[in-house]
Design a protein around this motif. Structure first.
Motif, PDB file in Angstrom:
ATOM      1  N   LEU A   4       0.862  -1.181   0.000  1.00 14.38           N
ATOM      2  CA  LEU A   4       0.000   0.000   0.000  1.00 14.38           C
ATOM      3  C   LEU A   4       0.895   1.227   0.000  1.00 14.38           C
ATOM      4  O   LEU A   4       1.788   1.341   0.838  1.00 14.38           O
ATOM      5  CB  LEU A   4      -0.903   0.010   1.240  1.00 14.38           C
ATOM      6  N   VAL A   5       0.641   2.135  -0.925  1.00 14.80           N
ATOM      7  CA  VAL A   5       1.461   3.332  -1.035  1.00 14.80           C
ATOM      8  C   VAL A   5       0.549   4.555  -1.021  1.00 14.80           C
ATOM      9  O   VAL A   5      -0.291   4.720  -1.913  1.00 14.80           O
ATOM     10  CB  VAL A   5       2.304   3.315  -2.321  1.00 14.80           C
ATOM     11  N   GLU A   6       0.756   5.384  -0.002  1.00 14.93           N
ATOM     12  CA  GLU A   6      -0.026   6.609   0.119  1.00 14.93           C
ATOM     13  C   GLU A   6       0.675   7.763  -0.588  1.00 14.93           C
ATOM     14  O   GLU A   6       1.910   7.800  -0.673  1.00 14.93           O
ATOM     15  CB  GLU A   6      -0.234   7.006   1.583  1.00 14.93           C
ATOM     16  N   SER A   7      -0.123   8.706  -1.053  1.00 12.93           N
ATOM     17  CA  SER A   7       0.409   9.936  -1.631  1.00 12.93           C
ATOM     18  C   SER A   7      -0.636  11.027  -1.512  1.00 12.93           C
ATOM     19  O   SER A   7      -1.799  10.741  -1.198  1.00 12.93           O
ATOM     20  CB  SER A   7       0.793   9.738  -3.110  1.00 12.93           C
ATOM     21  N   GLY A   8      -0.205  12.260  -1.747  1.00 17.00           N
ATOM     22  CA  GLY A   8      -1.142  13.376  -1.764  1.00 17.00           C
ATOM     23  C   GLY A   8      -1.109  14.267  -0.547  1.00 17.00           C
ATOM     24  O   GLY A   8      -1.818  15.271  -0.498  1.00 17.00           O
ATOM     25  N   GLY A   9      -0.319  13.912   0.449  1.00 15.08           N
ATOM     26  CA  GLY A   9      -0.227  14.763   1.617  1.00 15.08           C
ATOM     27  C   GLY A   9       0.506  16.050   1.303  1.00 15.08           C
ATOM     28  O   GLY A   9       1.071  16.227   0.222  1.00 15.08           O
ATOM     29  N   GLY A  10       0.496  16.957   2.271  1.00 14.05           N
ATOM     30  CA  GLY A  10       1.188  18.220   2.078  1.00 14.05           C
ATOM     31  C   GLY A  10       0.776  19.240   3.106  1.00 14.05           C
ATOM     32  O   GLY A  10       0.128  18.918   4.109  1.00 14.05           O
ATOM     33  N   LEU A  11       1.166  20.473   2.840  1.00 15.44           N
ATOM     34  CA  LEU A  11       0.864  21.609   3.714  1.00 15.44           C
ATOM     35  C   LEU A  11      -0.246  22.429   3.073  1.00 15.44           C
ATOM     36  O   LEU A  11      -0.155  22.805   1.895  1.00 15.44           O
ATOM     37  CB  LEU A  11       2.105  22.469   3.908  1.00 15.44           C
TER      38      LEU A  11
END
Length: 125
Positions: A4-11
């Motif tokens: 499982l690979v998460e992405s899209g996070g940020g400030l």
């Protein structure tokens, strides 16, 4: 092997939006649930949302109802978490997880079999 690979996070500023993605591979089971969890420093891991592969049933913790939306794209083996009207208290490391051989939503970490590495979400005031 399940990955499982998460992405899209940020400030993002308070009131803004982010869309997290959880790309799953090796999930060859007929029925499973994908959940999103978050963990802020010094706090326990919290179940945020969940969706089942069998019938698309969903779950949201009370603090995100009406602001977050979970969805899945089976063709891409990806689950999304659309987060709107973000608040500083949403700041945390967000994880996706998979519970296999199940047709119901799951809300606690111990019910999940596989975990991603997490993606950081920071909401400034």
């Amino acid at each position: 092997e399940v990955q499982l690979v998460e992405s899209g996070g940020g400030l993002v500023q308070a009131g803004g939006s982010l869309r997290l993605s959880c790309a799953a591979s090796g999930l060859s089971f007929d029925d499973y649930a994908i959940g999103w969890f978050r963990q802020a420093p010094g706090k326990e891991r919290e179940g945020v949302s969940c969706i089942t592969s069998s019938d698309g049933s969903t779950y949201y913790t009370d603090s995100v109802k009406g602001r977050f939306t979970i969805s899945s794209d089976n063709a891409k083996n990806t689950v999304y978490l659309q987060m709107n009207s973000l608040k500083p208290e949403d700041t945390a490391l967000y994880y996706c997880a998979a519970a296999v051989h199940t047709t119901v939503v799951h809300t606690t970490p111990g019910e999940y079999d596989y975990w991603g590495q997490g993606t950081q979400v920071t909401v400034s005031s």
